[in-house]
Scaffold this motif. Structure first.
Motif, PDB file in Angstrom:
ATOM      1  N   VAL B 413      11.005  14.301  -2.320  1.00  0.00           N
ATOM      2  CA  VAL B 413       9.557  13.691  -2.192  1.00  0.00           C
ATOM      3  C   VAL B 413       8.768  15.143  -2.716  1.00  0.00           C
ATOM      4  O   VAL B 413       8.932  16.220  -2.176  1.00  0.00           O
ATOM      5  CB  VAL B 413       9.252  13.910  -0.583  1.00  0.00           C
ATOM      6  CG1 VAL B 413       7.801  13.630  -0.088  1.00  0.00           C
ATOM      7  CG2 VAL B 413      10.124  12.683  -0.154  1.00  0.00           C
ATOM      8  N   LEU B 414       7.911  14.890  -3.724  1.00  0.00           N
ATOM      9  CA  LEU B 414       7.099  16.009  -4.250  1.00  0.00           C
ATOM     10  C   LEU B 414       5.942  15.934  -3.579  1.00  0.00           C
ATOM     11  O   LEU B 414       5.414  17.364  -3.516  1.00  0.00           O
ATOM     12  CB  LEU B 414       6.917  15.427  -5.631  1.00  0.00           C
ATOM     13  CG  LEU B 414       7.817  15.098  -6.670  1.00  0.00           C
ATOM     14  CD1 LEU B 414       7.604  14.172  -7.830  1.00  0.00           C
ATOM     15  CD2 LEU B 414       8.744  16.365  -6.983  1.00  0.00           C
ATOM     16  N   HIS B 415       5.252  15.157  -2.871  1.00  0.00           N
ATOM     17  CA  HIS B 415       4.042  15.397  -2.238  1.00  0.00           C
ATOM     18  C   HIS B 415       4.039  14.257  -1.065  1.00  0.00           C
ATOM     19  O   HIS B 415       3.570  13.153  -1.470  1.00  0.00           O
ATOM     20  CB  HIS B 415       2.798  15.412  -2.994  1.00  0.00           C
ATOM     21  CG  HIS B 415       1.624  16.022  -2.365  1.00  0.00           C
ATOM     22  ND1 HIS B 415       1.133  15.333  -1.186  1.00  0.00           N
ATOM     23  CD2 HIS B 415       0.978  17.018  -2.555  1.00  0.00           C
ATOM     24  CE1 HIS B 415       0.023  16.033  -0.698  1.00  0.00           C
ATOM     25  NE2 HIS B 415      -0.066  17.269  -1.639  1.00  0.00           N
ATOM     26  N   ARG B 416       4.335  14.566   0.097  1.00  0.00           N
ATOM     27  CA  ARG B 416       4.514  13.753   1.224  1.00  0.00           C
ATOM     28  C   ARG B 416       3.186  12.751   1.456  1.00  0.00           C
ATOM     29  O   ARG B 416       2.981  11.422   1.530  1.00  0.00           O
ATOM     30  CB  ARG B 416       5.021  14.233   2.319  1.00  0.00           C
ATOM     31  CG  ARG B 416       5.078  13.249   3.762  1.00  0.00           C
ATOM     32  CD  ARG B 416       6.307  13.655   4.558  1.00  0.00           C
ATOM     33  NE  ARG B 416       7.653  13.428   4.132  1.00  0.00           N
ATOM     34  CZ  ARG B 416       8.453  12.582   4.046  1.00  0.00           C
ATOM     35  NH1 ARG B 416       8.009  11.165   4.288  1.00  0.00           N
ATOM     36  NH2 ARG B 416       9.617  12.483   3.636  1.00  0.00           N
ATOM     37  N   GLU B 418       0.688  12.376  -0.670  1.00  0.00           N
ATOM     38  CA  GLU B 418       0.047  11.587  -1.597  1.00  0.00           C
ATOM     39  C   GLU B 418       1.158  10.878  -1.871  1.00  0.00           C
ATOM     40  O   GLU B 418       0.993   9.897  -3.060  1.00  0.00           O
ATOM     41  CB  GLU B 418      -0.210  12.689  -2.736  1.00  0.00           C
ATOM     42  CG  GLU B 418      -1.362  13.548  -2.617  1.00  0.00           C
ATOM     43  CD  GLU B 418      -1.521  14.567  -3.965  1.00  0.00           C
ATOM     44  OE1 GLU B 418      -0.948  14.516  -4.825  1.00  0.00           O
ATOM     45  OE2 GLU B 418      -2.446  15.346  -3.640  1.00  0.00           O
ATOM     46  N   ARG B 419       2.134  10.565  -1.220  1.00  0.00           N
ATOM     47  CA  ARG B 419       3.304   9.592  -1.398  1.00  0.00           C
ATOM     48  C   ARG B 419       3.860   9.837  -2.809  1.00  0.00           C
ATOM     49  O   ARG B 419       3.945   8.907  -3.674  1.00  0.00           O
ATOM     50  CB  ARG B 419       2.883   8.255  -1.311  1.00  0.00           C
ATOM     51  CG  ARG B 419       1.913   8.058   0.079  1.00  0.00           C
ATOM     52  CD  ARG B 419       2.633   8.233   1.044  1.00  0.00           C
ATOM     53  NE  ARG B 419       1.834   7.782   2.451  1.00  0.00           N
ATOM     54  CZ  ARG B 419       1.576   8.449   3.589  1.00  0.00           C
ATOM     55  NH1 ARG B 419       2.656   9.486   3.769  1.00  0.00           N
ATOM     56  NH2 ARG B 419       0.892   8.200   4.532  1.00  0.00           N
ATOM     57  N   ARG B 420       4.149  10.803  -3.358  1.00  0.00           N
ATOM     58  CA  ARG B 420       4.644  11.168  -4.660  1.00  0.00           C
ATOM     59  C   ARG B 420       6.171  11.494  -4.517  1.00  0.00           C
ATOM     60  O   ARG B 420       6.511  12.566  -3.651  1.00  0.00           O
ATOM     61  CB  ARG B 420       4.136  12.187  -5.256  1.00  0.00           C
ATOM     62  CG  ARG B 420       2.587  11.789  -5.999  1.00  0.00           C
ATOM     63  CD  ARG B 420       2.056  12.927  -6.986  1.00  0.00           C
ATOM     64  NE  ARG B 420       1.551  13.900  -6.646  1.00  0.00           N
ATOM     65  CZ  ARG B 420       2.245  15.243  -6.745  1.00  0.00           C
ATOM     66  NH1 ARG B 420       3.190  15.130  -7.855  1.00  0.00           N
ATOM     67  NH2 ARG B 420       1.402  16.124  -6.169  1.00  0.00           N
ATOM     68  N   ALA B 421       6.889  10.991  -5.229  1.00  0.00           N
ATOM     69  CA  ALA B 421       8.344  11.084  -5.000  1.00  0.00           C
ATOM     70  C   ALA B 421       9.268  10.594  -6.194  1.00  0.00           C
ATOM     71  O   ALA B 421       8.699   9.744  -7.159  1.00  0.00           O
ATOM     72  CB  ALA B 421       8.925  10.484  -3.810  1.00  0.00           C
ATOM     73  N   VAL B 422      10.444  11.179  -6.267  1.00  0.00           N
ATOM     74  CA  VAL B 422      11.115  10.393  -7.375  1.00  0.00           C
ATOM     75  C   VAL B 422      12.716  10.209  -6.610  1.00  0.00           C
ATOM     76  O   VAL B 422      13.106  11.122  -5.839  1.00  0.00           O
ATOM     77  CB  VAL B 422      11.577  11.505  -8.614  1.00  0.00           C
ATOM     78  CG1 VAL B 422      10.269  11.400  -9.501  1.00  0.00           C
ATOM     79  CG2 VAL B 422      12.095  12.970  -8.120  1.00  0.00           C
TER      80      VAL B 422
END
Lengths: 64, 471
Positions: B413-416, B418-422
């Motif tokens: 999770v890159l930024h919870r 902002e819902r950014r994830a890979v």
């Protein structure tokens, strides 16, 4: 060959850029397609046709 | 362009959605000049399905926006287009198709692209207010009820025409929508219904939405967004419905002018969820029931080899096709928009290659595709890098490769907020799929290379980290 786009329909899959990076790009902010060359040279035509066929939102239209 | 001129038999493409259309176009592009029949059971010209649960349901787009080709664009293909027509049988050995009107078509080749049908629950079709979402008519019927601009009857079959327009967001009294099934379709519909201001309950057998497709951590990220947007998430399984009048689920068929209407969904644990509207988004069944030929294996789709061939001269493409992907050690079937197009094209190419080979054996000068830009090629295994996307609120999820059926998932999770994830997906020590949420396009495209060919897990993980550095 003349290309037009219906960019409002673009779903930002980016397949056109993978297939024909000289002709298509995506906007950084939302991935919507950007046309780099609306009348690409002959060596690009096959790739453009493939991009148009594969586009999952039927955005790319080719005019003879 | 020459078709074998001793052979006026057509190629028939069964199914007139994305895969069938792609196949028909590719057949022409690759040199088939003989008769070409495109058969679709819906009355509409080929249209695009992904927007059904997005822009169309929302009201942002009208049906004409979904057309994959205009009439003018179809014209040069010289299709014998049979809409509102259903294939009812295929004799694979003779390539003979039977249509619902009783007509029999003796074909040079057949491409099957009949897709899938929405799964439903017993008795649901007799209760007003319960919907599925697979076709344009389904989507318009649900939209009509959400926006309160029509009754519960849906459209009556005219091509794409509807007067369900323009009222979105202004007319709606809030409805209580219960969505049964928290897969991709249920999640997308929930997002749209919330954006339209309705009260939405999303019920899944698993607590975490889309967990089967994307794993629990990405699923949890989506769950957070749905909750933040006001969706009530429930774990459970639908057991039946309560309706106006009797309140019975599976009573006598009403079928009359005044059918009973749903008032609640009952779950197996006894929970009662009040509902004005219900969407059943509980998956789909491949449309193979019409293929009764014992020569064909129709267990969970039409079984094909690596060339998308189900039998000599009989190919399949799109949601219905289960084929041996050369890079994976099990037969795969995808209900993905991109696969429909790519597999339609591949099936067309391979069918023509097979026909060309056969005609060269009998009469070398008459090969299919001779004298065209696309001379007949060898058959090629169909080995795409699968791709799918889903839009929910402002979140765009994009995935390459195979994410389902993973025995190993690593999510970053890159930024919870902002819902950014890979996430990376693997099976038996090999990386099979990669997913991105909220990443810039350039990085998303770079992810494709990470799993374009199956890599050992560790190597793929390193590549993924490099590709998303700084994200």
């Amino acid at each position: 060959m003349k290309i037009t786009l219906d960019a409002d329909k673009c779903c930002a899959a980016g397949q056109c850029v993978l297939i024909a990076p000289e002709v298509f790009d995506q906007r950084d902010e939302d991935g919507i397609v950007v046309l780099l060359d609306d009348a690409p040279p002959a060596e690009q035509h096959e790739a453009v046709r493939e991009a148009a066929a594969i586009c999952p939102a039927a955005v790319i239209e080719i005019h003879a | 362009m020459t078709a074998p001129d001793d052979d006026a038999r057509p190629i028939a493409v069964v199914g007139a959605s994305a895969a069938g259309l792609a196949a028909a176009e590719a057949l022409r592009r690759f040199g088939w000049a003989g008769p070409l029949i495109l058969i679709g059971d819906e009355p509409h010209l080929p249209y695009d399905r992904p927007p059904l649960s997005k822009q169309l349901l929302h009201g942002a787009w009208e049906p004409d926006r979904l057309l994959l080709r205009t009439k003018d664009q179809l014209e040069p293909l010289g299709l014998d287009l049979r809409l509102g027509t259903r294939a009812t049988g295929l004799d694979a050995a003779t390539r003979t198709l039977t249509l619902d009107g009783g007509e029999r078509l003796d074909c040079a080749g057949v491409i099957i692209a009949t897709g899938v049908a929405a799964r439903t629950l017993p008795g649901a079709d007799r209760i007003a207010g319960i919907h599925t979402l697979r076709t344009l008519d389904d989507a318009l019927a649900l939209r009509g009820e959400l926006t309160g601009t029509t009754g519960s009857t849906g459209t009556t079959g005219t091509t794409g025409s509807t007067d369900v327009t323009g009222q979105v967001g202004t007319s709606g009294t809030d409805r209580r929508l219960v969505i049964v099934g928290n897969g991709v379709l249920g999640c997308e519909a929930a997002a749209v219904a919330r954006e339209l201001g309705h009260t939405v309950t999303l019920v899944g057998r698993t607590a975490i939405p889309m967990a089967e497709a994307v794993g629990t951590e990405i699923g949890e990220l989506l769950a957070e967004e749905h909750r933040a947007r006001g969706v009530e998430l429930r774990t459970g399984e639908a057991d039946g419905f309560e309706t106006t009048g009797e309140g019975a689920t599976e009573g006598e068929g009403t079928g009359g002018a005044n059918p009973v209407r749903v008032t609640a969904v009952r779950l197996t644990d006894g929970t009662r969820l009040p509902a004005d509207l219900v969407l059943l988004a509980i998956g789909s069944e491949p449309a193979v029931q019409w293929l009764a030929d014992p020569a064909l294996d129709t267990t969970d789709g039409l079984r094909c080899d690596a060339y998308c061939a189900a039998a000599p001269g009989v190919y399949a493409a799109g949601d219905v096709a289960r084929w041996d992907h050369p890079a994976h050690d099990r037969p795969l079937r995808f209900e993905h928009r991109m696969n429909a197009t790519e597999q339609g094209m591949a099936a067309a190419r391979n069918l023509l290659a097979e026909l060309a080979e056969a005609s060269e054996l009998s009469e070398p000068s008459q090969s299919v595709g001779a004298g065209t830009d696309h001379p007949a090629q060898e058959r090629r295994p169909f080995a795409p890098v699968p791709y799918f996307w889903s839009d929910q609120y402002a979140i765009k999820i994009q995935a390459y490769g195979v994410t389902g059926g993973a025995d190993r998932v690593e999510t970053t999770v890159l930024h919870r907020d902002e819902r950014r994830a890979v996430a990376l997906y693997g099976r038996d020590g090999t990386a099979t799929g990669v997913l991105a949420a909220g990443l810039p396009p350039r990085q998303v495209r770079a992810l494709r290379a990470v799993i374009a060919t199956p890599l050992p897990w560790e190597e793929a993980r390193d590549r993924l980290r490099a590709a998303t550095a700084g994200a």
